[in-house]
Design an enzyme around this catalytic site. Structure first.
Site, PDB file in Angstrom:
ATOM      1  CB  ALA A   2      -0.870  -0.013   1.249  1.00  0.00           C
TER       2      ALA A   2
ATOM      3  N   GLY B  19       0.428  -5.049   0.636  1.00  0.00           N
ATOM      4  CA  GLY B  19      -0.698  -4.994  -0.295  1.00  0.00           C
ATOM      5  C   GLY B  19      -0.348  -5.586  -1.653  1.00  0.00           C
TER       6      GLY B  19
ATOM      7  CD  GLU C  69      -2.831  -7.532   2.200  1.00  0.00           C
ATOM      8  OE1 GLU C  69      -2.523  -6.343   1.974  1.00  0.00           O
ATOM      9  OE2 GLU C  69      -3.517  -7.900   3.170  1.00  0.00           O
TER      10      GLU C  69
ATOM     11  CD  GLU D 263       1.177  -5.849   5.137  1.00  0.00           C
ATOM     12  OE1 GLU D 263       1.973  -6.796   5.349  1.00  0.00           O
ATOM     13  OE2 GLU D 263       0.462  -5.791   4.118  1.00  0.00           O
TER      14      GLU D 263
HETATM   15  C1  3H9 Z   1       0.450  -2.369   3.383  1.00  0.00           C
HETATM   16  O1  3H9 Z   1       0.689  -2.822   2.305  1.00  0.00           O
HETATM   17  C2  3H9 Z   1      -0.889  -2.445   4.044  1.00  0.00           C
HETATM   18  C3  3H9 Z   1      -1.851  -3.374   3.381  1.00  0.00           C
HETATM   19  O2  3H9 Z   1      -1.754  -4.655   3.926  1.00  0.00           O
HETATM   20  C4  3H9 Z   1      -3.277  -2.989   3.618  1.00  0.00           C
HETATM   21  C5  3H9 Z   1      -3.820  -1.786   3.006  1.00  0.00           C
HETATM   22  C6  3H9 Z   1      -5.284  -1.619   3.174  1.00  0.00           C
HETATM   23  N1  3H9 Z   1       4.623   3.470   0.216  1.00  0.00           N
HETATM   24  O3  3H9 Z   1      13.340   1.618   0.652  1.00  0.00           O
HETATM   25  P1  3H9 Z   1      13.756   2.373  -0.563  1.00  0.00           P
HETATM   26  C7  3H9 Z   1       9.445   4.788  -1.046  1.00  0.00           C
HETATM   27  S1  3H9 Z   1       1.644  -1.580   4.283  1.00  0.00           S
HETATM   28  C8  3H9 Z   1       5.127   4.684  -0.110  1.00  0.00           C
HETATM   29  O4  3H9 Z   1      14.788   3.410  -0.396  1.00  0.00           O
HETATM   30  P2  3H9 Z   1      14.869  -0.044  -1.645  1.00  0.00           P
HETATM   31  C9  3H9 Z   1      10.522   5.109  -0.041  1.00  0.00           C
HETATM   32  O5  3H9 Z   1      10.066   5.990   0.941  1.00  0.00           O
HETATM   33  C10 3H9 Z   1       3.061  -1.578   3.235  1.00  0.00           C
HETATM   34  N2  3H9 Z   1       6.436   4.883  -0.386  1.00  0.00           N
HETATM   35  O6  3H9 Z   1      14.214   1.392  -1.742  1.00  0.00           O
HETATM   36  C11 3H9 Z   1      11.586   5.713  -0.921  1.00  0.00           C
HETATM   37  O7  3H9 Z   1      11.205   7.045  -1.190  1.00  0.00           O
HETATM   38  P3  3H9 Z   1      12.295   8.194  -1.359  1.00  0.00           P
HETATM   39  C12 3H9 Z   1       3.759  -2.884   3.197  1.00  0.00           C
HETATM   40  C13 3H9 Z   1       7.245   3.816  -0.364  1.00  0.00           C
HETATM   41  O8  3H9 Z   1      15.095  -0.488  -3.047  1.00  0.00           O
HETATM   42  C14 3H9 Z   1      11.467   4.916  -2.223  1.00  0.00           C
HETATM   43  O9  3H9 Z   1      10.149   4.344  -2.177  1.00  0.00           O
HETATM   44  N3  3H9 Z   1       4.977  -2.770   2.440  1.00  0.00           N
HETATM   45  C15 3H9 Z   1       6.783   2.542  -0.032  1.00  0.00           C
HETATM   46  O10 3H9 Z   1      16.012  -0.020  -0.675  1.00  0.00           O
HETATM   47  C16 3H9 Z   1      12.467   3.798  -2.346  1.00  0.00           C
HETATM   48  O11 3H9 Z   1      12.434   3.003  -1.179  1.00  0.00           O
HETATM   49  C17 3H9 Z   1       6.138  -2.463   3.020  1.00  0.00           C
HETATM   50  O12 3H9 Z   1       6.240  -2.325   4.207  1.00  0.00           O
HETATM   51  C18 3H9 Z   1       5.413   2.379   0.258  1.00  0.00           C
HETATM   52  N4  3H9 Z   1       4.878   1.185   0.560  1.00  0.00           N
HETATM   53  O13 3H9 Z   1      13.773  -0.982  -0.988  1.00  0.00           O
HETATM   54  C19 3H9 Z   1       7.321  -2.328   2.084  1.00  0.00           C
HETATM   55  N5  3H9 Z   1       7.827   1.667  -0.074  1.00  0.00           N
HETATM   56  O14 3H9 Z   1      13.155   7.781  -2.494  1.00  0.00           O
HETATM   57  C20 3H9 Z   1       8.037  -1.046   2.348  1.00  0.00           C
HETATM   58  C21 3H9 Z   1       8.900   2.396  -0.430  1.00  0.00           C
HETATM   59  O15 3H9 Z   1      11.508   9.435  -1.573  1.00  0.00           O
HETATM   60  N6  3H9 Z   1       9.132  -0.817   1.445  1.00  0.00           N
HETATM   61  N7  3H9 Z   1       8.561   3.685  -0.604  1.00  0.00           N
HETATM   62  O16 3H9 Z   1      13.044   8.182  -0.053  1.00  0.00           O
HETATM   63  C22 3H9 Z   1      10.315  -1.475   1.505  1.00  0.00           C
HETATM   64  O17 3H9 Z   1      10.526  -2.362   2.291  1.00  0.00           O
HETATM   65  C23 3H9 Z   1      11.395  -1.034   0.561  1.00  0.00           C
HETATM   66  O18 3H9 Z   1      11.093   0.267   0.135  1.00  0.00           O
HETATM   67  C24 3H9 Z   1      11.577  -1.938  -0.682  1.00  0.00           C
HETATM   68  C25 3H9 Z   1      12.600  -1.264  -1.666  1.00  0.00           C
HETATM   69  C26 3H9 Z   1      12.130  -3.294  -0.252  1.00  0.00           C
HETATM   70  C27 3H9 Z   1      10.297  -2.113  -1.420  1.00  0.00           C
END
Ligand code: 3H9
Length: 699
Positions: free
Chosen positions: A63, A102, A105, A125
């Site tokens: 998400a 998400g 999901e 999450e």
């Molecule tokens: C969810 O899904 C809830 C659902 O179950 C239910 C909903 C109803 N959103 O980490 P990076 C940005 S909860 C917005 O440096 P990497 C991040 O801030 C979510 N922004 O890259 C950064 O921005 P900036 C569950 C996001 O290659 C840029 O993307 N998912 C999100 O080292 C690059 O990120 C997670 O918890 C996001 N979801 O790692 C996954 N994700 O460049 C969270 C990233 O401006 N994300 N950004 O600073 C991660 O673990 C890592 O970002 C990922 C990439 C492994 C994907």
């Protein structure tokens, strides 16, 4: 039609592509785009199957966290997933990069999933203080069984494609993402495979329905270390609902849990920490276009505890290391410890059996500082005195190749003074690792007055490469972390003179969520170090001095502020220490008073916050969130409290300023008076967060 989601048809297979950099998060536009394109593909008579794939570096990573806390915008993610699941035509998720939250999901809503072999799939999450809120807690247990689902949802760590294949989370591992997914779709059509709607398939739940202990044991194992956190338990409850209730009711329970967590202080703090960590990697004051210098070999000077741990971190990331010592004996000892460390991890199953040998092969142990000559980055980790550091840097300056970055791992000393001993102060900076350096994630990158921007970026980028969290800080005594710790240590020591006992102070601090209290920490580090340094400087600390005079140096002598049973690291309160404190106070003519836990907590945390305000004022840290990252990753500050500065904002700066002022007067300690920045923000009713751009994390 959508700009971030497009559709093409190939061989009667619709390919719906999400293209929303950087990570294809499920913003309202992405949700709408998927829904519209899936509906259109379902309605298109020329289409027989639908593949959902992503452009860029990853499948949907979750998400859009920035949307949390804002008014919801249609369509809801559950409606998007329902469209995929209820499609009369096969839907196939084609996964590369990371299918997270998400994103997974959405994939679970598809009838089938294929992935490339490097892909990772997970529901992280919980790490944001949440539970999967779009059916993940109901569909994943149906896909892989409750035991693995508990590990993935309550633990939050993703699994790789091979494991996903083994457990039926993906149907096939493909070489080429789109071609493989299309071929798979054709196979499904040719074989007339029934469409698998996970919501209807309870087969993998049967064992846990018959014997619930399968589930409860898995939960107990995963929540052992979840002290203080709400989300892991809420995740477990939601998975329990998958076992106990029909799908729709389970989904409702999941939704309720999600709605509760998303507004909780804990989740807000954890989401804040997520963005804070990413902000910290952005360095202020570096001209656009500056590039880090290439680093293919690192030299580390000193094979002691710190040097060894740092060398391990580089070898873990596959970077060759020259480890330098003053003699063969020291070198042998250091290398032996590293090997043992890796072998112990491999024996526990934490590393493949051949990893220790492979990692040791990356480390070349040599005697003599001339051996820094091939290194692109040199990290000094020798004895913590200025004279020794200067000697080392003078020699390094003579032997290092031009352009090499010269880093000191000093935890207190002035980088500028160290840099001044070289002819290349622009290449000198601090890389302050935290002990044990192969485990702790923080690296304070200390920018000297003359540090060149590209040297600074080199340190930041290499720290990320070795899986550390870099935070750029300025030069001052103790930098950010240890300077704030000193403010706390001063108070913990004073509390003993006023009547508290070590175990009382430590209990308050650990109840707050820190892994250890200040006195247990002192025992671990060794009390003799401070004692010697006090003697050198002619300073007294009567209780700590008396402990050392009685041979109580901490864990290493089995006694310190606590006593320790042979072979145990568990601190046990010692009546002898209480007597020693009483005797010392009597000698000094001081009386013990009852001190409440509330006062202890405030005096442990608020002076740190005050010091943090000074650090911001002096621009030693660029943003309050950088200070929080230091504490989260260097000192085990509880993530659900976001870090000291975030915590301060949540308590209210006015209250903190008032309490500090009151303690300054009551304990006759002017250093506790609110720092000018804290006083100003408190008077204006503002927060530390107001000093920077509004955080991306939802308020
Ligand atoms: C969810 O899904 C809830 C659902 O179950 C239910 C909903 C109803 N959103 O980490 P990076 C940005 S909860 C917005 O440096 P990497 C991040 O801030 C979510 N922004 O890259 C950064 O921005 P900036 C569950 C996001 O290659 C840029 O993307 N998912 C999100 O080292 C690059 O990120 C997670 O918890 C996001 N979801 O790692 C996954 N994700 O460049 C969270 C990233 O401006 N994300 N950004 O600073 C991660 O673990 C890592 O970002 C990922 C990439 C492994 C994907």
């Amino acid at each position: 039609m959508s700009e971030v989601v497009t559709r093409a048809t190939q061989d009667q297979v619709a390919i719906v592509t999400v293209d929303s950099p950087p990570v294809n998060a499920l913003s309202a536009a992405v949700r709408r785009g998927i829904l519209e394109n899936v509906n259109a593909a379902v309605a298109d008579p020329a289409v027989q199957a639908i593949v959902l794939v992503c452009a860029g570096r990853t499948f949907i990573a979750g998400a859009d966290i920035t949307e949390f806390g804002k008014p919801p915008q249609p369509p809801a993610l559950n409606d998007v997933i329902a469209a995929l699941e209820n499609s009369p035509k096969p839907t196939i998720a084609a996964i590369h990069g990371t299918a997270l939250g998400g994103g997974l999901e959405v994939a679970l809503g598809c009838h089938f999933r294929v992935a490339v072999k490097e892909a990772k799939l997970g529901l992280p999450e919980v790490k944001l203080g949440l539970l999967p809120g779009a059916g993940g807690t109901q569909r994943l247990p149906r896909a892989v069984g409750p035991e693995l689902a508990v590990q993935m949802i309550v633990g939050g760590s993703p699994i790789g494609a091979a494991e996903a294949l083994k457990h039926g989370l993906v149907e096939e591992v493909v070489e080429n993402l789109v071609a493989g997914a299309v071929a798979f779709a054709k196979k499904v059509l040719a074989e007339k495979r029934p469409l698998r709607r996970l919501r209807d398939d309870d087969s993998k739940l049967a064992a846990a329905k018959a014997d619930r202990s399968i589930f409860t044991n898995a939960v107990a194992a995963m929540t052992k270390k979840a002290r203080g956190l709400e989300a892991p338990f809420a995740c477990a409850d939601a998975i329990g609902a998958a076992i106990d209730l029909p799908f729709e009711e389970g989904l409702k329970k999941e939704r309720e849990g999600f709605m509760k967590l998303v507004v909780s202080d804990q989740s807000k703090a954890q989401r804040y920490a997520f963005f804070a960590e990413r902000e910290a990697a952005k360095v202020d004051g570096v001209p656009d276009g500056t590039k880090p210098r290439p680093v293919s070999r690192v030299a580390i000077i000193g094979a002691g505890t710190m040097g060894g741990g740092i060398a391990m971190s580089f070898a873990n990331a596959g970077i060759p290391v020259t480890l330098i010592e003053t003699g063969e004996e020291q070198l042998k000892r250091g290398l032996g410890i590293m090997q043992k460390n890796w072998e112990a991890t491999a024996a526990r199953g934490g590393l493949p059996p051949d990893a220790p040998a492979k990692r040791m092969a990356l480390i070349t142990g040599l005697v003599g500082l001339e051996n820094v000559k091939d290194a692109d980055l040199i990290i000094e980790a020798v004895f913590e005195t200025m004279a020794v550091k200067k000697e080392v840097f003078t020699a390094v300056d003579a032997h290092a190749k031009p352009g090499a970055v010269l880093a000191s791992n000093t935890s207190y000393l002035s980088i500028d003074e160290i840099a001044a001993t070289t002819k290349r102060p622009q290449d000198v900076l601090g890389m302050h690792f935290f002990s044990p350096a192969n485990v702790m994630k923080l690296c304070e990158i200390v920018r000297g007055a003359k540090t060149a921007p590209d040297a600074l970026l080199t340190a930041v980028s290499i720290a990320k490469k070795i899986a550390k969290v870099p935070v750029v800080v300025g030069v001052c005594d103790g930098f950010v972390g240890n300077r704030m710790l000193a403010a706390r240590s001063k108070q913990s020591e004073k509390l003993l003179f006023e009547g508290a006992l070590p175990q009382q102070v430590d209990a308050v601090v650990t109840k707050f969520g820190m892994p250890m209290g200040p006195f247990a920490m002192g025992d671990l580090a060794g009390l003799d170090i401070g004692w010697r340094s006090r003697k050198d400087r002619g300073i007294k600390s009567e209780i700590a001095d008396a402990l050392c005079e009685a041979g109580r140096f901490g864990q290493k002598t089995g006694k310190g502020y606590y006593k320790y049973e042979q072979g145990s690291r568990a601190p046990m309160p010692d009546p002898e220490v209480e007597t020693l404190i009483n005797d010392t106070l009597a000698k000094l003519g001081l009386k013990r008073r009852d001190i409440t836990d509330e006062e202890i907590l405030e005096r442990m945390v608020y002076p740190m916050i005050n010091e943090g305000a000074r650090i911001l004022e002096e621009k030693i840290a660029a943003r309050p969130s950088d200070i929080d990252v230091v504490w989260l990753y260097g000192y085990g500050w509880p993530i659900y409290r976001g870090g000291p500065m975030h915590y301060a904002d949540s308590v209210g700066l006015k209250h903190i300023a008032e309490r500090l002022s009151a303690y300054a007067k009551a304990t006759n300690d002017p250093s506790l008076e609110p720092a000018p920045l804290l006083a100003r923000l408190a008077a204006e009713g503002k927060t530390f967060a107001s000093l920077t751009q509004p955080s991306k994390a939802a308020a």
